[in-house]
Motif scaffolding. Sequence first.
Motif, PDB file in Angstrom:
ATOM      1  N   VAL A 164     -29.393 -74.536  22.840  1.00 39.35           N
ATOM      2  CA  VAL A 164     -28.164 -75.326  23.035  1.00 39.35           C
ATOM      3  C   VAL A 164     -27.166 -75.010  21.929  1.00 39.35           C
ATOM      4  N   ALA A 165     -27.687 -74.953  20.701  1.00 39.29           N
ATOM      5  CA  ALA A 165     -26.779 -74.677  19.581  1.00 39.29           C
ATOM      6  C   ALA A 165     -26.123 -73.310  19.745  1.00 39.29           C
ATOM      7  N   ARG A 216     -23.474 -73.470  22.530  1.00 39.95           N
ATOM      8  CA  ARG A 216     -22.264 -74.171  22.105  1.00 39.95           C
ATOM      9  C   ARG A 216     -21.467 -73.329  21.140  1.00 39.95           C
ATOM     10  N   ARG A 217     -22.201 -72.638  20.287  1.00 39.77           N
ATOM     11  CA  ARG A 217     -21.486 -71.813  19.319  1.00 39.77           C
ATOM     12  C   ARG A 217     -20.724 -70.707  20.048  1.00 39.77           C
ATOM     13  N   ASP A 229     -23.759 -80.381  16.769  1.00 37.34           N
ATOM     14  CA  ASP A 229     -22.510 -80.038  16.083  1.00 37.34           C
ATOM     15  C   ASP A 229     -22.656 -78.596  15.621  1.00 37.34           C
ATOM     16  N   HIS A 230     -21.894 -77.687  16.210  1.00 39.52           N
ATOM     17  CA  HIS A 230     -22.204 -76.286  15.998  1.00 39.52           C
ATOM     18  C   HIS A 230     -21.680 -75.737  14.681  1.00 39.52           C
ATOM     19  N   ARG A 244     -19.686 -70.739  23.142  1.00 39.11           N
ATOM     20  CA  ARG A 244     -18.560 -71.310  23.867  1.00 39.11           C
ATOM     21  C   ARG A 244     -17.453 -71.664  22.883  1.00 39.11           C
ATOM     22  N   GLY A 245     -17.864 -72.235  21.764  1.00 38.93           N
ATOM     23  CA  GLY A 245     -16.868 -72.598  20.749  1.00 38.93           C
ATOM     24  C   GLY A 245     -16.133 -71.370  20.247  1.00 38.93           C
ATOM     25  N   ALA A 258     -27.554 -78.336  17.336  1.00 39.45           N
ATOM     26  CA  ALA A 258     -27.331 -78.545  18.761  1.00 39.45           C
ATOM     27  C   ALA A 258     -26.205 -79.538  19.001  1.00 39.45           C
TER      28      ALA A 258
END
Lengths: 412, 554
Positions: free
Chosen positions: B543-544, B547-548, A94-95, B550-551, A92
């Motif tokens: 969330v992970a 973010r992934r 650091d992807h 979006r990243g 969460a």
Amino acid sequence: MTTVAEPAQPTARSQPVRTTLPTRDADRVPAPRLGLGSLPLEQRFLTWGARLAAVAIAWVVVGRLLPVHGPAWFLVVAALANVVVLAVGTAALDHRNVAVSDRVAQWVVSTGAVVVFAALVSVIVFVIERGWPALHHLNFFTKDMTGVSATDPLDKGGILHAVLGSLIELGIASAIALPLGVGTAVFMNEVGGRLATVVRTVVEAMTALPDILAGLFIYTVWIIALGFPRSGLAAGLAITVMMLPIIARASDVVLRIVPGTLREASFALGASRWSTVWHVVLPTARPGLATALILAIARGVGETAPVMITSGNATFIHLDPTTGVMTSLPLYIFTAARSGIPLAIQRAFGTAAVLLVLVLVLFAIARALARPPSTKLSPLRRLRSAARAAVGTARTRGTRPTPSTPLAEEAL
Amino acid sequence: MNRRHLTRRASALLRVLVVVLLSLAVSSRLVGPASAEYAEIEGSGSTWAYTIVQQWIADVSAAGMQVTFNNNGSSQGRKDFANSVTDFGDSDIPYQGVDPVTHQSDSSQRPYAYLPVVAGGTAFTYHLTVAGKLVNNLRLSGETIAKIFTNQITNWNDPQITKENGGHALPSLPITPVVRSDGSGATAQFTLWLDHEYPSIWRPYNGASGLTSLYPRKGRQIAASGDDGVMNTVDSAAGNGTIGYAEYSYPLNAHYPVVYVENKAGYYVQPTQYNVAVALTKARINMQKTLPNGQPNIDYLTQELDDVYTFNDPRSYPVSSYSYMIIPTSSTDQRMNSAAKRQTLADFLSYALCTGQSKAGPYGYSPLPLNLVQAAFGQVEDLGPAATPSPVPGVNIKNPSDNLASCDNPTFVKGNLAANHLAQIAPMPLPCQKATAQPCGDDQTPPGTPAGNGAKVSTKSTGSTTTPATPTGTAPTGAPPPTAAPDPATGAVATTATAAAGATPATANAIEVSAQRSGDNRLFGAVAVAELVAIVLLPGGYVAWLRRRRGGAS
């Protein structure tokens, strides 16, 4: 420390060019140092948060949700919850996949260390805790079990006979196995040849010898065939069979890493092969040889099966190793623990604690013997030399100070 | 420098060691026995008799006798004696000549004699918990025991066991018989009884007739070394469902229950000193000291137990027997090379046969009747005055056979040495011990049960932790324990068990209640845990994932 102080001395005496110190900028705010060893704040939060969450989850799961109980299950569940929460939390924050696997790998490594350490500590704590009722009686160390029945209270009887028996048997075994083992290693390393390969193979095979066979070997040869009585000597011989390959194998490895240049230098000075071995190779390898002896003693002191066959269980002190049954510590532990009587089992745990301490003491003695002579003076000798120096200055007051003692020089 | 250092340190250490050892030696000499007429003697053998032999050894050390005994089993004891490794042996059965199973030689070239030292019962001890409470009033007939130990009855809820226990079914649990792994006199006595009484069950299982010292382990059976090993296996935390055989002293010391065994009179009895004494009044002892051809009879004093097994006295415990010492009789014996050793062995045996017998009862054995004591004293003479081929001088046998009353032997009956006082005063079993009656309950102990010599505090858990009471699904419903019933097992068991689990009687009638299956708890628990973990982890995972994505998009 000395390397800094010594170059400074000549400058103080002759005073050539002085070094100039750089002036510090008063306005510049020093940047905070980057701590390479510690984690950034959010990672530390994650570490501790995961631990807290793990304990909480384990508290809910064990005994409340699942029909499993006990601290062991609690620890297992907590550890699993910890690593899962840690992994998800890292993902969460650091992807990157590498960050997650980095944290998980770090967790596995540090948990492994904790598990190993905990296993060691728990063995020691458990043994001492269970044996404490027996251990805190002084008679446990100063008496034997003469006339003490299995159900007598713990303020009667002790294990002195087993301690002495163990020391005597180990002494016999070490006295035989050490010269033979080191000799074998010297033969394999310094003499060599085709026979050395055979010897090395045999030694390696003997290392895996089951201990009960060592006992049976001595039993059939020494007791049945030769007709000697069961005795401490027979037990010592059986332990010797166990210790010999370990000493030979470990000494072999140690002798192999003695630098060849030392041997060559010795030969170049005209020394014979024997004096090279005796004066160069063996002294160089001394700490390693002591370690070999430690390993072998550690193996020998806990041997139960061969001792049981070749000696036996006496309840009294017996100091003559050539005749008569001699009890040793592991044998006493075995007989007391198998009896199934609670008091005897407490005695067995107390004896196990004594055995642990005995091994520790033997290790300390062997390390002390093997330690290379340190350059630092021992406190006693420092005191002695200081006293000598003080006497010297008192005697030679007014005349030239003795240059040999640095203490005296500093005093001037 | 190097070597000087080493030698200095080594010599200092050596000096310390020498001083320590010397002082210890001196102190041990001071505390050690002062008596010079005795020498150390060694023995080995039966674990069956070890509990009492160990006590005798502790007792005689006050007189300065140093005796060691290695409890390595009767078979090894006989072998050690034959190999001249020991000074005396202890075996529950005589030398067998050739072992019927292994065909190994079991005989001694070393001249020897047998003498009985103690009587006792081979008890069947078991570990069975119902609702967290140790069952301690189990009753089994000989036939059921035979079938259990030959794997014909494999579950505790077998109808035959239920029938013998007044119709109370035990929980459905596989039976794990615990047998001896080493050559053992207890195994020999047990299988001799099986072979004699239940040949149709025992012989097909064994594949041969007769006794064996090495039990043929098959199936679920666990093998343990020594009577103590059997006892430790049965009373271990994982021992629920086990049953093993050992001398009565072992369950007595471990505060564990023993099976009530049915005798020919139709009573279920335990191996107390009285019941064993009653049974052994029917033992036929070989009293022929010399054979018709004038040679000494090597089987003098050995036992013939056929009538013991079938004795129909209500108090008789069927699996009773004597244990024997084996002593060297040759005057040129290789190990008995000094009069001091002979004297030590003779005095040790004299103590065991005389005063030592009074200790037998409390320790879970039964004392010898005086005619056997007298005959055994006659055998002790073989160590000195009666040794073959020539008497050994200097050995003084203190034979109190003229005044055996001074031995304080509880079997003594004035005017009739062959009678056994214990057998005369043995209490009759309680009505609840009769086969037709309901089994005994918890609140009474059969008369004559010893209190046990063991430690007063038992640290052993009675097994209540091994089976959590609720999730197993077996509940102690069923009928309350029968009639006025006394209970079994040693008094101590009853108290610890009661303390552990309240006043519920152990005669629990376990019924599988179909409404509450034990699997349910586990399943729902697992689902709840999965939900909990999901609640904790899903937000983080979401969330992970966000973010992934979006990243990845940026």
